[in-house]
Design a protein around this motif. Sequence first.
Motif, PDB file in Angstrom:
ATOM      1  N   SER A   1       0.813  -1.199   0.000  1.00  0.00           N
ATOM      2  CA  SER A   1       0.000   0.000   0.000  1.00  0.00           C
ATOM      3  C   SER A   1       0.851   1.256   0.000  1.00  0.00           C
ATOM      4  O   SER A   1       0.396   2.292  -0.454  1.00  0.00           O
ATOM      5  CB  SER A   1      -0.921  -0.002   1.210  1.00  0.00           C
ATOM      6  OG  SER A   1      -1.810  -1.092   1.145  1.00  0.00           O
TER       7      SER A   1
ATOM      8  N   SER B   1      -3.745   3.189  -3.840  1.00  0.00           N
ATOM      9  CA  SER B   1      -5.097   3.194  -3.305  1.00  0.00           C
ATOM     10  C   SER B   1      -6.055   3.583  -4.419  1.00  0.00           C
ATOM     11  O   SER B   1      -5.722   4.409  -5.260  1.00  0.00           O
ATOM     12  CB  SER B   1      -5.209   4.193  -2.156  1.00  0.00           C
ATOM     13  OG  SER B   1      -6.546   4.298  -1.717  1.00  0.00           O
TER      14      SER B   1
ATOM     15  N   PRO C   1      -6.551   8.403   0.065  1.00  0.00           N
ATOM     16  CA  PRO C   1      -6.416   7.940   1.443  1.00  0.00           C
ATOM     17  C   PRO C   1      -5.995   9.077   2.366  1.00  0.00           C
ATOM     18  O   PRO C   1      -5.737  10.191   1.926  1.00  0.00           O
ATOM     19  CB  PRO C   1      -5.291   6.921   1.319  1.00  0.00           C
ATOM     20  CG  PRO C   1      -4.407   7.512   0.265  1.00  0.00           C
ATOM     21  CD  PRO C   1      -5.330   8.216  -0.712  1.00  0.00           C
TER      22      PRO C   1
ATOM     23  N   ARG D   1      -3.526   5.389   5.639  1.00  0.00           N
ATOM     24  CA  ARG D   1      -4.677   4.843   6.345  1.00  0.00           C
ATOM     25  C   ARG D   1      -5.747   4.498   5.319  1.00  0.00           C
ATOM     26  O   ARG D   1      -6.212   5.368   4.578  1.00  0.00           O
ATOM     27  CB  ARG D   1      -5.232   5.827   7.365  1.00  0.00           C
ATOM     28  CG  ARG D   1      -6.422   5.260   8.142  1.00  0.00           C
ATOM     29  CD  ARG D   1      -6.892   6.164   9.249  1.00  0.00           C
ATOM     30  NE  ARG D   1      -7.943   5.516  10.036  1.00  0.00           N
ATOM     31  CZ  ARG D   1      -8.448   5.987  11.170  1.00  0.00           C
ATOM     32  NH1 ARG D   1      -8.000   7.126  11.672  1.00  0.00           N
ATOM     33  NH2 ARG D   1      -9.391   5.340  11.806  1.00  0.00           N
ATOM     34  N   LEU D   2      -6.132   3.213   5.285  1.00  0.00           N
ATOM     35  CA  LEU D   2      -7.196   2.739   4.414  1.00  0.00           C
ATOM     36  C   LEU D   2      -8.242   2.079   5.285  1.00  0.00           C
ATOM     37  O   LEU D   2      -7.978   1.045   5.905  1.00  0.00           O
ATOM     38  CB  LEU D   2      -6.638   1.729   3.389  1.00  0.00           C
ATOM     39  CG  LEU D   2      -5.568   2.273   2.433  1.00  0.00           C
ATOM     40  CD1 LEU D   2      -4.959   1.139   1.619  1.00  0.00           C
ATOM     41  CD2 LEU D   2      -6.165   3.329   1.519  1.00  0.00           C
ATOM     42  N   GLY D   3      -9.416   2.698   5.376  1.00  0.00           N
ATOM     43  CA  GLY D   3     -10.410   2.201   6.311  1.00  0.00           C
ATOM     44  C   GLY D   3      -9.888   2.366   7.720  1.00  0.00           C
ATOM     45  O   GLY D   3      -9.413   3.422   8.092  1.00  0.00           O
ATOM     46  N   GLY D   4      -9.927   1.312   8.496  1.00  0.00           N
ATOM     47  CA  GLY D   4      -9.438   1.405   9.865  1.00  0.00           C
ATOM     48  C   GLY D   4      -7.989   1.026  10.022  1.00  0.00           C
ATOM     49  O   GLY D   4      -7.423   1.116  11.113  1.00  0.00           O
ATOM     50  N   GLN D   5      -7.372   0.609   8.949  1.00  0.00           N
ATOM     51  CA  GLN D   5      -6.026   0.061   9.012  1.00  0.00           C
ATOM     52  C   GLN D   5      -4.981   1.087   8.594  1.00  0.00           C
ATOM     53  O   GLN D   5      -5.209   1.886   7.695  1.00  0.00           O
ATOM     54  CB  GLN D   5      -5.929  -1.128   8.049  1.00  0.00           C
ATOM     55  CG  GLN D   5      -6.036  -2.455   8.756  1.00  0.00           C
ATOM     56  CD  GLN D   5      -4.686  -2.936   9.211  1.00  0.00           C
ATOM     57  OE1 GLN D   5      -3.895  -2.179   9.749  1.00  0.00           O
ATOM     58  NE2 GLN D   5      -4.429  -4.194   8.987  1.00  0.00           N
TER      59      GLN D   5
ATOM     60  N   GLN E   1     -11.487  -2.315  17.439  1.00  0.00           N
ATOM     61  CA  GLN E   1     -12.449  -1.213  17.395  1.00  0.00           C
ATOM     62  C   GLN E   1     -13.394  -1.496  18.546  1.00  0.00           C
ATOM     63  O   GLN E   1     -14.214  -2.403  18.477  1.00  0.00           O
ATOM     64  CB  GLN E   1     -13.166  -1.176  16.052  1.00  0.00           C
ATOM     65  CG  GLN E   1     -14.044   0.039  15.861  1.00  0.00           C
ATOM     66  CD  GLN E   1     -13.262   1.337  15.895  1.00  0.00           C
ATOM     67  OE1 GLN E   1     -13.338   2.107  16.845  1.00  0.00           O
ATOM     68  NE2 GLN E   1     -12.506   1.577  14.841  1.00  0.00           N
TER      69      GLN E   1
ATOM     70  N   ASP F   1      -9.440  -6.706  13.139  1.00  0.00           N
ATOM     71  CA  ASP F   1      -8.513  -7.321  12.189  1.00  0.00           C
ATOM     72  C   ASP F   1      -7.361  -7.916  12.981  1.00  0.00           C
ATOM     73  O   ASP F   1      -6.624  -7.173  13.618  1.00  0.00           O
ATOM     74  CB  ASP F   1      -8.000  -6.286  11.194  1.00  0.00           C
ATOM     75  CG  ASP F   1      -7.130  -6.871  10.089  1.00  0.00           C
ATOM     76  OD1 ASP F   1      -6.902  -6.175   9.090  1.00  0.00           O
ATOM     77  OD2 ASP F   1      -6.668  -8.022  10.231  1.00  0.00           O
TER      78      ASP F   1
ATOM     79  N   GLN G   1     -11.951   9.093   9.836  1.00  0.00           N
ATOM     80  CA  GLN G   1     -11.034   8.629   8.810  1.00  0.00           C
ATOM     81  C   GLN G   1      -9.715   9.380   8.827  1.00  0.00           C
ATOM     82  O   GLN G   1      -8.665   8.841   8.521  1.00  0.00           O
ATOM     83  CB  GLN G   1     -11.701   8.795   7.431  1.00  0.00           C
ATOM     84  CG  GLN G   1     -10.798   8.517   6.248  1.00  0.00           C
ATOM     85  CD  GLN G   1     -10.328   7.084   6.173  1.00  0.00           C
ATOM     86  OE1 GLN G   1     -10.942   6.203   6.753  1.00  0.00           O
ATOM     87  NE2 GLN G   1      -9.249   6.844   5.464  1.00  0.00           N
TER      88      GLN G   1
END
Lengths: 111, 114
Positions: free
Chosen positions: A3, A27, A31, A94-98, B50, B56, B99
Amino acid sequence: AQSVTQLDSHVSVSEGTPVLLRCNYSSSYSPSLFWYVQHPNKGLQLLLKYTSAATLVKGINGFEAEFKKSETSFHLTKPSAHMSDAAEYFCVVRLGGQFYFGTGTSLTVIP
Amino acid sequence: GAGVSQTPSNKVTEKGKYVELRCDPISGHTALYWYRQSLGQGPEFLIYFQGTGAADDSGLPNDRFFAVRPEGSVSTLKIQRTERGDSAVYLCASSSPGQNNEQFFGPGTRLTVL
């Protein structure tokens, strides 16, 4: 799939000269992007972040980075290196929560 | 608290022993992350919570590693039957919802397995 890619594992500059640390991301949409710095035996510290408000982002200690969507890049720059800038630098997406870390660039500043 | 705290700061154990590493995130941060950083490497993702649930856990290397966050705040990373290859700095980070929000990192726990 990777990524975020930091193109240089080591960068060496003379004190007072410009710094360029390169980062490219992958991405399918814009992002959130970050640069962190890690000094020896110290914790990770946020330098700056891109959150789509402005493509040129100013951070702490004179660092800035420019988001270029056409080049999928987020390179970190500083006009004049200082000895205290010697550290490890990580580009993070950062992509989504990751959060995905690059492999890091070690910056050496030569007096 | 002002930041993310981790205890202990250093842990030395013998091969085969069980260890627990603790992380106290910033109050109000719903997301919590564990990373492992080996010497000369970047942080390697282990698991992300979360709230109370693991969103994850794909980064956990094997079933000797486990993490919990029972009340959605403090988290414990548990390593069973430690091996010398587990020696690393274990980093915890937390993040608030949204985000665009960055992670705040703790100082890490340096684990040495003899």
